[in-house]
Write a protein that holds these residues in place. Structure first.
Motif, short mmCIF file in Angstrom:
data_model
loop_
_atom_site.label_atom_id
_atom_site.label_comp_id
_atom_site.label_asym_id
_atom_site.label_seq_id
_atom_site.Cartn_x
_atom_site.Cartn_y
_atom_site.Cartn_z
N TYR A 26 62.48 80.17 120.24
CA TYR A 26 63.78 80.43 120.91
C TYR A 26 63.91 82.02 120.61
O TYR A 26 63.82 82.46 119.45
CB TYR A 26 64.98 79.58 120.68
CG TYR A 26 65.59 79.65 119.23
CD1 TYR A 26 66.87 80.11 118.84
CD2 TYR A 26 64.81 79.00 118.11
CE1 TYR A 26 67.33 80.18 117.62
CE2 TYR A 26 65.40 79.09 116.82
CZ TYR A 26 66.61 79.67 116.51
OH TYR A 26 67.04 79.57 115.38
N CYS A 29 66.28 83.28 117.44
CA CYS A 29 65.43 82.99 116.19
C CYS A 29 65.30 84.15 115.21
O CYS A 29 65.01 85.27 115.63
CB CYS A 29 64.22 82.59 116.14
SG CYS A 29 63.25 81.86 114.87
N LEU A 61 63.14 76.25 123.45
CA LEU A 61 63.67 75.44 122.95
C LEU A 61 65.19 75.05 122.98
O LEU A 61 65.77 74.39 122.46
CB LEU A 61 63.08 74.38 121.63
CG LEU A 61 62.88 75.35 120.50
CD1 LEU A 61 64.05 75.72 119.79
CD2 LEU A 61 62.06 74.87 119.57
N ASP A 62 65.76 76.30 123.56
CA ASP A 62 67.20 76.70 123.62
C ASP A 62 67.42 77.24 124.96
O ASP A 62 67.90 78.18 125.25
CB ASP A 62 67.37 77.68 122.44
CG ASP A 62 68.84 77.88 122.34
OD1 ASP A 62 69.70 77.15 122.89
OD2 ASP A 62 69.13 79.04 121.80
N LEU A 96 59.53 68.99 125.43
CA LEU A 96 59.21 68.87 123.95
C LEU A 96 58.83 67.67 123.56
O LEU A 96 58.17 67.23 122.58
CB LEU A 96 60.70 69.28 123.35
CG LEU A 96 61.21 70.44 123.49
CD1 LEU A 96 62.71 70.71 122.92
CD2 LEU A 96 60.30 71.79 122.68
N LYS A 103 63.40 69.29 116.96
CA LYS A 103 64.25 70.30 117.33
C LYS A 103 65.56 69.65 116.69
O LYS A 103 65.79 68.58 117.15
CB LYS A 103 64.44 70.74 118.79
CG LYS A 103 65.57 71.53 119.12
CD LYS A 103 65.74 71.37 120.68
CE LYS A 103 67.08 72.07 121.12
NZ LYS A 103 67.45 72.07 122.42
N LYS A 104 66.18 70.62 116.02
CA LYS A 104 67.46 70.20 115.56
C LYS A 104 68.32 71.15 115.30
O LYS A 104 67.94 72.21 114.63
CB LYS A 104 67.49 69.44 114.17
CG LYS A 104 68.71 68.81 113.68
CD LYS A 104 68.54 68.07 112.62
CE LYS A 104 69.89 67.52 111.95
NZ LYS A 104 69.90 67.13 110.59
N ILE A 117 68.08 76.91 114.69
CA ILE A 117 67.59 75.53 115.35
C ILE A 117 66.19 75.50 114.30
O ILE A 117 65.78 76.39 114.23
CB ILE A 117 67.20 75.72 116.72
CG1 ILE A 117 68.42 76.00 117.42
CG2 ILE A 117 66.34 74.56 117.26
CD1 ILE A 117 67.88 75.99 119.00
N HIS A 119 63.00 73.88 114.01
CA HIS A 119 61.91 73.31 114.96
C HIS A 119 60.48 73.37 114.48
O HIS A 119 60.07 74.13 113.49
CB HIS A 119 62.10 74.02 116.46
CG HIS A 119 61.52 75.51 116.23
ND1 HIS A 119 60.41 75.77 116.37
CD2 HIS A 119 62.54 76.56 115.83
CE1 HIS A 119 60.50 77.39 116.26
NE2 HIS A 119 61.62 77.47 115.94
#
Length: 154
Positions: A26, A29, A61-62, A96, A103-104, A117, A119
């Protein structure tokens, strides 16, 4: 997978009849993602013929923060051959899941859009028909990718 590219055009991975190397990250990041994309960028900048065989792809992923414009601005700092992809939350989640990417939200506030995040930080290699071949670690990317390229293309 079908996602949206940095020019807001639908992108279908099946259309590109090349191998693909994919990194999920992302743009907000603070450390890992920019360095990993830089590794990918430098590899393609130093091996200009490689684009004939392999397409580099960055998938966010965002999707809440990484719209097409944000992706375009982020990827302007790297090799222009890298395709940047985003999409709806559902499109990204489905992609994903296909790759089993973890991913969290790890810290911060999702409401204020100020969050980090955790990941998976791997590079995935697919064949021309989008079949999974292998994944490469971020830590040993240059060595592992160089071995893969030599074995398969040179």
């Amino acid at each position: 997978f079908i996602l949206t590219d940095k020019n807001e055009t639908l992108f279908n991975s099946k259309i590109i009849e090349k191998y693909k190397i994919i990194y999920f990250g992302y743009t907000f990041c603070p450390d890992v993602c920019p360095f990993d994309v830089l590794k990918l960028s430098n590899f393609f900048s130093n091996n200009k013929e490689l684009i004939k065989y392999i397409q580099p792809i960055f998938i966010t992923l965002d999707p809440e923060r990484d719209n097409s414009e944000t992706l375009r601005n982020f990827l302007d700092n790297f090799n222009p051959q890298i395709i940047g992809l985003t999409g709806t939350e559902t499109m990204i989640t489905n992609t994903l899941n296909k790759f089993r990417v973890y991913k969290k939200i790890s810290s911060g506030n999702k409401v204020s859009m100020d969050y980090l995040i955790d990941h998976t930080a791997l590079f995935y290699i697919l064949d021309k028909k989008d079949n999974y071949i292998t994944h490469l670690s971020s830590k040993n990317f240059n060595e592992e990718f160089n071995q893969f390229v030599r074995k398969n293309f040179y």
